[in-house]
Scaffold this motif. Structure first.
Motif, PDB file in Angstrom:
ATOM      1  N   TRP A   5      -0.896   2.807  -9.848  1.00 41.51           N
ATOM      2  CA  TRP A   5      -2.162   3.817 -10.148  1.00 41.51           C
ATOM      3  C   TRP A   5      -2.463   3.516 -11.572  1.00 41.51           C
ATOM      4  O   TRP A   5      -3.184   4.304 -12.288  1.00 41.51           O
ATOM      5  CB  TRP A   5      -1.614   5.106  -9.943  1.00 41.51           C
ATOM      6  CG  TRP A   5      -1.359   5.353  -8.471  1.00 41.51           C
ATOM      7  CD1 TRP A   5       0.150   5.800  -7.931  1.00 41.51           C
ATOM      8  CD2 TRP A   5      -2.141   5.331  -7.262  1.00 41.51           C
ATOM      9  NE1 TRP A   5      -0.113   5.753  -6.792  1.00 41.51           N
ATOM     10  CE2 TRP A   5      -1.360   5.725  -6.116  1.00 41.51           C
ATOM     11  CE3 TRP A   5      -3.466   5.098  -7.221  1.00 41.51           C
ATOM     12  CZ2 TRP A   5      -1.946   5.735  -4.898  1.00 41.51           C
ATOM     13  CZ3 TRP A   5      -4.148   5.388  -6.043  1.00 41.51           C
ATOM     14  CH2 TRP A   5      -3.302   5.403  -4.876  1.00 41.51           C
ATOM     15  N   ALA A   6      -2.174   2.271 -12.209  1.00 40.34           N
ATOM     16  CA  ALA A   6      -2.305   2.075 -13.463  1.00 40.34           C
ATOM     17  C   ALA A   6      -4.094   2.123 -13.697  1.00 40.34           C
ATOM     18  O   ALA A   6      -4.541   2.761 -14.633  1.00 40.34           O
ATOM     19  CB  ALA A   6      -1.943   0.760 -14.007  1.00 40.34           C
ATOM     20  N   GLU A  53       0.895  -1.159  -0.063  1.00 47.70           N
ATOM     21  CA  GLU A  53       0.134  -0.086   0.131  1.00 47.70           C
ATOM     22  C   GLU A  53       0.910   1.253   0.084  1.00 47.70           C
ATOM     23  O   GLU A  53       0.206   2.205  -0.082  1.00 47.70           O
ATOM     24  CB  GLU A  53      -0.889   0.095   1.101  1.00 47.70           C
ATOM     25  CG  GLU A  53      -2.089  -0.938   1.143  1.00 47.70           C
ATOM     26  CD  GLU A  53      -3.072  -0.831   2.105  1.00 47.70           C
ATOM     27  OE1 GLU A  53      -3.079   0.303   2.787  1.00 47.70           O
ATOM     28  OE2 GLU A  53      -3.927  -1.755   2.557  1.00 47.70           O
ATOM     29  N   GLU A  54       2.074   1.127   0.256  1.00 47.58           N
ATOM     30  CA  GLU A  54       2.948   2.187   0.278  1.00 47.58           C
ATOM     31  C   GLU A  54       3.238   2.877  -0.997  1.00 47.58           C
ATOM     32  O   GLU A  54       3.219   4.072  -1.374  1.00 47.58           O
ATOM     33  CB  GLU A  54       4.469   2.066   0.882  1.00 47.58           C
ATOM     34  CG  GLU A  54       5.104   2.990   0.932  1.00 47.58           C
ATOM     35  CD  GLU A  54       5.139   3.800   2.153  1.00 47.58           C
ATOM     36  OE1 GLU A  54       5.736   4.892   2.132  1.00 47.58           O
ATOM     37  OE2 GLU A  54       4.250   3.395   3.111  1.00 47.58           O
ATOM     38  N   PHE A  55       3.512   1.968  -2.087  1.00 48.04           N
ATOM     39  CA  PHE A  55       3.595   2.388  -3.259  1.00 48.04           C
ATOM     40  C   PHE A  55       2.710   1.500  -4.270  1.00 48.04           C
ATOM     41  O   PHE A  55       3.139   0.784  -5.145  1.00 48.04           O
ATOM     42  CB  PHE A  55       5.132   2.142  -3.620  1.00 48.04           C
ATOM     43  CG  PHE A  55       6.094   3.026  -3.037  1.00 48.04           C
ATOM     44  CD1 PHE A  55       6.175   4.376  -3.013  1.00 48.04           C
ATOM     45  CD2 PHE A  55       6.737   2.157  -2.037  1.00 48.04           C
ATOM     46  CE1 PHE A  55       7.122   5.047  -2.215  1.00 48.04           C
ATOM     47  CE2 PHE A  55       7.734   2.855  -1.223  1.00 48.04           C
ATOM     48  CZ  PHE A  55       7.921   4.169  -1.393  1.00 48.04           C
ATOM     49  N   PRO A  56       1.485   1.737  -4.135  1.00 46.81           N
ATOM     50  CA  PRO A  56       0.421   0.942  -5.311  1.00 46.81           C
ATOM     51  C   PRO A  56       0.723   1.448  -6.677  1.00 46.81           C
ATOM     52  O   PRO A  56       1.163   2.581  -7.032  1.00 46.81           O
ATOM     53  CB  PRO A  56      -0.891   1.653  -4.481  1.00 46.81           C
ATOM     54  CG  PRO A  56      -0.703   2.720  -4.000  1.00 46.81           C
ATOM     55  CD  PRO A  56       0.793   2.863  -3.391  1.00 46.81           C
ATOM     56  N   TYR A  80      -6.700   3.940 -11.898  1.00 52.57           N
ATOM     57  CA  TYR A  80      -6.627   4.963 -10.925  1.00 52.57           C
ATOM     58  C   TYR A  80      -8.119   5.068 -10.216  1.00 52.57           C
ATOM     59  O   TYR A  80      -7.992   4.999  -9.009  1.00 52.57           O
ATOM     60  CB  TYR A  80      -6.225   6.104 -11.517  1.00 52.57           C
ATOM     61  CG  TYR A  80      -6.237   7.473 -10.678  1.00 52.57           C
ATOM     62  CD1 TYR A  80      -4.770   7.481 -10.042  1.00 52.57           C
ATOM     63  CD2 TYR A  80      -7.167   8.343 -10.433  1.00 52.57           C
ATOM     64  CE1 TYR A  80      -4.808   8.511  -9.244  1.00 52.57           C
ATOM     65  CE2 TYR A  80      -7.004   9.192  -9.640  1.00 52.57           C
ATOM     66  CZ  TYR A  80      -5.718   9.518  -8.881  1.00 52.57           C
ATOM     67  OH  TYR A  80      -5.528  10.386  -7.948  1.00 52.57           O
ATOM     68  N   THR A  81      -8.828   5.037 -11.001  1.00 54.22           N
ATOM     69  CA  THR A  81     -10.463   5.493 -10.260  1.00 54.22           C
ATOM     70  C   THR A  81     -11.066   4.059  -9.804  1.00 54.22           C
ATOM     71  O   THR A  81     -10.522   2.931 -10.647  1.00 54.22           O
ATOM     72  CB  THR A  81     -11.444   5.920 -11.302  1.00 54.22           C
ATOM     73  OG1 THR A  81     -11.305   5.054 -12.570  1.00 54.22           O
ATOM     74  CG2 THR A  81     -11.076   7.365 -11.483  1.00 54.22           C
ATOM     75  N   ARG A  82     -11.546   3.961  -8.913  1.00 57.47           N
ATOM     76  CA  ARG A  82     -12.199   2.579  -8.645  1.00 57.47           C
ATOM     77  C   ARG A  82     -13.247   2.095  -9.348  1.00 57.47           C
ATOM     78  O   ARG A  82     -14.096   3.056  -9.733  1.00 57.47           O
ATOM     79  CB  ARG A  82     -12.587   2.800  -6.965  1.00 57.47           C
ATOM     80  CG  ARG A  82     -11.686   3.337  -5.975  1.00 57.47           C
ATOM     81  CD  ARG A  82     -12.328   3.210  -4.757  1.00 57.47           C
ATOM     82  NE  ARG A  82     -11.392   3.814  -3.612  1.00 57.47           N
ATOM     83  CZ  ARG A  82     -11.198   3.460  -2.442  1.00 57.47           C
ATOM     84  NH1 ARG A  82     -11.890   2.372  -2.128  1.00 57.47           N
ATOM     85  NH2 ARG A  82     -10.567   4.019  -1.534  1.00 57.47           N
ATOM     86  N   GLN A 111      -9.182  -3.287  -2.409  1.00 58.41           N
ATOM     87  CA  GLN A 111      -9.620  -2.191  -1.707  1.00 58.41           C
ATOM     88  C   GLN A 111     -11.051  -1.656  -1.898  1.00 58.41           C
ATOM     89  O   GLN A 111     -11.278  -1.824  -3.032  1.00 58.41           O
ATOM     90  CB  GLN A 111      -8.411  -1.036  -1.616  1.00 58.41           C
ATOM     91  CG  GLN A 111      -7.425  -1.133  -1.369  1.00 58.41           C
ATOM     92  CD  GLN A 111      -6.443   0.049  -1.474  1.00 58.41           C
ATOM     93  OE1 GLN A 111      -7.078   0.885  -2.319  1.00 58.41           O
ATOM     94  NE2 GLN A 111      -5.194  -0.030  -1.078  1.00 58.41           N
ATOM     95  N   LEU A 161     -16.230   8.941  -8.025  1.00 59.27           N
ATOM     96  CA  LEU A 161     -14.767   9.280  -7.663  1.00 59.27           C
ATOM     97  C   LEU A 161     -14.582   8.962  -6.205  1.00 59.27           C
ATOM     98  O   LEU A 161     -13.906   7.925  -5.886  1.00 59.27           O
ATOM     99  CB  LEU A 161     -14.398  10.508  -8.225  1.00 59.27           C
ATOM    100  CG  LEU A 161     -13.772  10.805  -9.548  1.00 59.27           C
ATOM    101  CD1 LEU A 161     -13.376  12.303  -9.345  1.00 59.27           C
ATOM    102  CD2 LEU A 161     -12.660  10.070  -9.414  1.00 59.27           C
TER     103      LEU A 161
END
Lengths: 258, 308
Positions: free
Chosen positions: A53-54, A48-51, A56-58, A89, A218
């Motif tokens: 982001w490919a 979770e520190e460096f997820p 990005y939106t849920r 998540q 969002l």
């Protein structure tokens, strides 16, 4: 509202374009999610520190039930590659549950140019309450495979002119109609359906025709203003006030309501 | 406590240097069940105008590779209605509230400033400037707002015009410069096939905003605090802004996508996480590392069975 995680326990192929995932929830209270409410999900990772982001939106995931192993089942398009054991998540529950009329006998569900997933969520509940359910598939929704739906659900596929046998009876006999449309032009499609209903009824009463909106969400909590909707009672947010709105209250266009 | 605006009659002083940026957390009425808002330094509200603005119609969100484009039209009921609706929430908020106002006309800025001045629930005002604004016009907006209120005025600069207008804003009375607002972009909506213009949020904004903070901070004539904003998605990215000379930072779309990380950043920069161990080198240590994990990785002692 919870911001929590889940692990994918099982993946089933529903049809060529849709899968269902079984999710073991970190927070079991999410199993109480009701038809109409959804989850915003994104693939997580260990740190979770460096997820990544490919994505990005849920994504908006619609729960379709809880399995006998107390695991939440969701249905979604096959857009991404999922694997058993992956952690996702989850933010939810997002939105308000569907509202049904008391003494409900017949419900028509309409999917127009989109999968009926958010509507099919309610079919087990309705069928178990002895409500007659008709699922009307229009446009691209006709290719949706309905084999996994309860056998009590009547399936009708409209032709290219949005007509079907016995259409003069379908709408007037329904106590409530719930519709979902393609996201290319939601207001325009709902307006088409509204006019179709008007062609078969003298008037559309309040609490009869509902649209289920699928705007990309969002924040999911009502803060970002990216899912607002004009209604006769002011500005509403799809993520907190929706996803279901009475189509007589939504400002669909100048000819209808404004 | 950190002063994030220039010394003067009224200074915005924060407990934490991490603020929630305008447009991401509403008016203080959201996120109470997902975030401990008191861990943040301040909350900047969604944008407000003097008169009501309606939401845009059509596509509002276009997912991008590693980001998102958002076009809302900044819907709000007008300053008077917003203040009336949220006054009590602001008065009881667990953190300072900064009202974000959109620069529309200098006259409107004066009216807004007078309204804001009367609100004890508001600690400051942030003025959002549009892209491609001239230094002269920006100066007019800042002066009009600054002269009509005693509250500190933060000015959020457009990213790609920040260098040109920063000095004019500072000279016109800006209490702090927010560098920078989300840049505007255009992208094709995959559902409708139409091109949509709006604000771009992405981790990719971070290096551009960070460079601009560094450039502006090195200008010796710019004697105004800078608040770094744009693309923060990790603890390190937030610290980068502070290292570049920012007095504070604003977290934006991360709040939507991963609210727990936004709170972690706030806790970290407030000094609420474990401080670095005395014998740990920076590349051996991360803020959440406990003593056991550190010793396990770097102790010269023979590790316990199963630890490595």
């Amino acid at each position: 509202m919870k911001d929590t995680r889940a692990r994918i326990e099982r993946i089933d192929l529903l049809n060529e374009r849709f899968i269902s995932l079984e999710l073991a929830l970190e927070d079991p209270s999410l199993k109480m999610i009701k038809p109409g409410q959804s989850l915003l999900a994104r693939l997580g990772d260990r740190s979770e520190e460096f997820p990544s982001w490919a994505l990005y939106t849920r994504e908006q995931w619609w729960p379709v039930g809880v399995t006998d192993r107390d695991v939440l089942r969701v249905e979604l398009p096959r857009r991404n590659v999922y694997e058993v054991g992956q952690v996702v998540q989850l933010l939810g529950p997002v939105g308000q549950p569907f509202r049904f009329r008391p003494r409900l006998h017949r419900v028509v569900l309409i999917a127009y140019n989109t999968a009926p997933t958010p509507l099919s969520v309610m079919t087990p509940l309705l069928v178990s309450n002895k409500v007659n359910v008709t699922l009307l598939l229009m446009g691209e929704a006709r290719s949706y495979n309905t084999r996994h739906l309860p056998p009590e659900v009547e399936i009708i596929k409209a032709n290219d002119r949005l007509e079907w046998p016995d259409m003069v009876r379908t709408m007037p006999e329904a106590d409530q109609v719930f519709a979902i449309v393609g996201r290319d032009d939601e207001l325009g499609r709902f307006k088409e359906l509204y006019q179709l209903m008007l062609a078969h009824r003298s008037e559309i009463p309040e609490n009869y025709a509902f649209g289920v909106f699928q705007s990309t969400l969002l924040c999911g909590v009502g803060s970002c203003d990216a899912c607002t909707l004009h209604t006769r009672s002011g500005i509403k947010r799809i993520c907190t006030d929706g996803p279901m709105f009475d189509l007589t209250a939504v400002r669909l266009g100048p000819q209808l309501h404004s | 406590m950190i002063d994030v605006t220039r010394p003067g009659k009224h200074v915005l002083t924060l407990r934490s240097p991490v603020m929630l940026a305008a447009g991401v957390a509403g008016f203080g009425n959201h996120y109470h069940d997902l975030l401990k808002l008191n861990k943040f330094g301040a909350l900047v509200t969604n944008p407000v105008t003097l008169h009501e603005w309606s939401p845009t119609r059509g596509t509002r969100v276009v997912p991008l590779e590693s980001g998102v484009l958002v076009h809302t039209g900044f819907p709000n009921g007008g300053a008077a209605a917003v203040i009336k609706e949220f006054r009590t929430i602001w008065q009881n908020a667990p953190l300072p509230i900064v009202l974000h106002v959109i620069a529309t006309k200098p006259d409107h800025m004066r009216a807004l400033g007078e309204m804001i001045d009367a609100e004890d629930g508001l600690s400051a005002v942030e003025l959002g400037l549009r892209d491609d604004i001239s230094a002269e016009t920006a100066s007019d907006f800042v002066s009009a707002l600054e002269r009509s209120t005693d509250k500190p005025v933060l000015v959020r600069l457009p990213l790609f015009d920040a260098y040109e207008i920063a000095q004019a804003c500072a000279d016109s009375g800006a209490g702090a410069l927010v560098v920078a607002g989300p840049p505007r972009g255009t992208a094709r909506d995959p559902h409708s096939g139409r091109l949509v213009s709006g604000r771009v949020y992405s981790p990719l904004i971070h290096p551009m905003a960070l460079r601009m903070v560094g450039v502006l901070r090195r200008r010796v004539d710019l004697e105004v605090p800078i608040i770094g904003a744009g693309g923060i998605h990790s603890l390190q990215q937030a610290r980068d802004f502070i290292d570049a000379g920012a007095a504070a930072v604003q977290v934006d779309s991360l709040t939507w996508i991963q609210p727990s990380m936004a709170e972690r950043i706030a806790r970290d920069l407030s000094g609420n996480l474990t401080t670095r161990m005395i014998d740990a080198l920076p590349d051996e240590w991360h803020p959440d590392m406990g003593d056991t994990e550190f010793r396990t990785l770097f102790s010269d002692d023979e590790p316990a069975q199963g630890m490595r």
